[in-house]
Design an enzyme around this catalytic site. Sequence first.
Site, PDB file in Angstrom:
ATOM      1  N   GLY A 178      -3.457  -4.433 -72.628  1.00 28.66           N
ATOM      2  CA  GLY A 178      -3.179  -5.864 -72.224  1.00 28.66           C
ATOM      3  C   GLY A 178      -4.319  -6.908 -72.440  1.00 28.66           C
ATOM      4  N   ASP A 179      -4.220  -7.726 -71.781  1.00 33.09           N
ATOM      5  CA  ASP A 179      -4.997  -9.016 -71.969  1.00 33.09           C
ATOM      6  C   ASP A 179      -6.611  -8.861 -71.321  1.00 33.09           C
ATOM      7  OD1 ASP A 179      -3.739  -9.244 -69.564  1.00 33.09           O
ATOM      8  OD2 ASP A 179      -4.752 -11.256 -69.122  1.00 33.09           O
ATOM      9  N   GLY A 211      -1.629 -11.086 -65.056  1.00 36.97           N
ATOM     10  CA  GLY A 211      -0.152 -11.411 -65.186  1.00 36.97           C
ATOM     11  C   GLY A 211       0.602 -10.716 -66.297  1.00 36.97           C
ATOM     12  N   ARG A 238      -0.549   1.034 -75.366  1.00 45.56           N
ATOM     13  CA  ARG A 238      -0.725  -0.135 -75.092  1.00 45.56           C
ATOM     14  C   ARG A 238      -1.893  -0.888 -74.246  1.00 45.56           C
ATOM     15  NH1 ARG A 238      -0.776  -3.796 -70.241  1.00 45.56           N
ATOM     16  NH2 ARG A 238       0.252  -5.730 -70.880  1.00 45.56           N
ATOM     17  N   THR A 253      -3.824  -6.302 -60.998  1.00 50.21           N
ATOM     18  CA  THR A 253      -4.886  -6.411 -61.535  1.00 50.21           C
ATOM     19  C   THR A 253      -6.150  -6.984 -60.615  1.00 50.21           C
ATOM     20  OG1 THR A 253      -4.190  -6.485 -63.773  1.00 50.21           O
ATOM     21  CG2 THR A 253      -6.157  -7.484 -63.805  1.00 50.21           C
TER      22      THR A 253
HETATM   23  N1  ASP Z   1      -2.779  -8.423 -67.280  1.00 47.65           N
HETATM   24  C1  ASP Z   1      -2.479  -7.061 -66.927  1.00 47.65           C
HETATM   25  C2  ASP Z   1      -2.092  -6.349 -68.218  1.00 47.65           C
HETATM   26  O1  ASP Z   1      -1.025  -6.909 -68.848  1.00 47.65           O
HETATM   27  C3  ASP Z   1      -1.728  -6.633 -65.862  1.00 47.65           C
HETATM   28  C4  ASP Z   1      -1.809  -7.384 -64.748  1.00 47.65           C
HETATM   29  O2  ASP Z   1      -2.651  -8.429 -64.492  1.00 47.65           O
HETATM   30  O3  ASP Z   1      -1.650  -6.826 -63.477  1.00 47.65           O
HETATM   31  O4  ASP Z   1      -2.497  -5.428 -68.356  1.00 47.65           O
END
Ligand code: ASP
Length: 349
Positions: free
Chosen positions: A247-248, A269, A245, A217
């Site tokens: 993510g954050d 993360g 799905r 990311t």
């Molecule tokens: N945080 C991101 C997610 O879970 C993935 C990443 O940080 O690479 O979608």
Amino acid sequence: MKKLFKIIILSVNVLLLSSCNSHKDVQDSTKYMLVIHGGAGTIEKKFMTPEKEEAYTLALTAALQKGYEQIKAGKTSLDAVEAAINVLEDCPLFNAGRGAVFTHDGKNELDASIMDGKTLKAGAVAGVTTIKNPINAARAVMEKSTHVMMIGRGAELFAMENGCDTASAAYFFTQERWDQLQRTKREEETGRAAYTESEIRANRIAGISELDKKFGTVGAVALDKMGNLAAGTSTGGMTNKRYGRVGDSPIIGGGTYCNNQTAGISCTGWGEFYIREVAAHRVSSLIELKKMSVEQAVKQVIDEIGKMGGDGGIISLDKSGNVAMEFNTSGMYRGTVDEHGKISVHIYK
Ligand code: ASP
């Protein structure tokens, strides 16, 4: 005479001491204008070819340079964040925009968010498949709508209506990410590890993109000449993700948060843990309520995520130009540019 000599020696000592102290002060008070990350994960020198290492370093440097140019020209921290992230989204090395990871169904579903520390306005998009630079769409949501978050086809239509560039599925495709999906699926089906250490070594695979199902990311936090902070994050999410799905990264308070009174924060993360920790907002709260420095706050949040079983990294910048870049993985692509335009890029611990 002896007394005069003593006074002179004493004064010289005081002068020397104070000059040492002021030198230390100058070093400690370096003001950073922009901090970026390109993902945290299993990034180890033994898995990295010199060519890949150079390519990552060049891309991070170009992003910092682009963002810094905006600030130098008197533009806003939002402009700097968007410009820096655009460089990383356009670079196939990172899991954002072109080069994003694939979903279980072989698509690229992109998420992004941005926040303005002055107004506390924010914008986010999730699950978009046709927008070339999702961070631009997030900014459009923030500035041109009354909403904070849009998803899927609706977000795409809104972004197009507001001038965001589109791209075909072929644009987002990279062989490396495709192979990564196939290996991950194989692992799921057979129950055997997708990669053996010797396989990785033999192929001289470049750490992050091949070892991890997530990570890569990108994110940025900037401080402009008006003293305003902005933060943004953009991602393809997690390899093999299903069922829509998210993510954050597009969640305000989870993967991104910004407040001039505390700091700007961008996370990378294992997103599920960052959401449960409300990680970015927690950094801000620790600064506000516990009077922690950015460094202390970011360290504490990373520790807490580790204790929950998650991993990743966080970058943060406060209104005085103090910076923190922490991670509990073996590496994180990251860099800073200070007020004099001095660029520093790091990859490993
Ligand atoms: N945080 C991101 C997610 O879970 C993935 C990443 O940080 O690479 O979608």
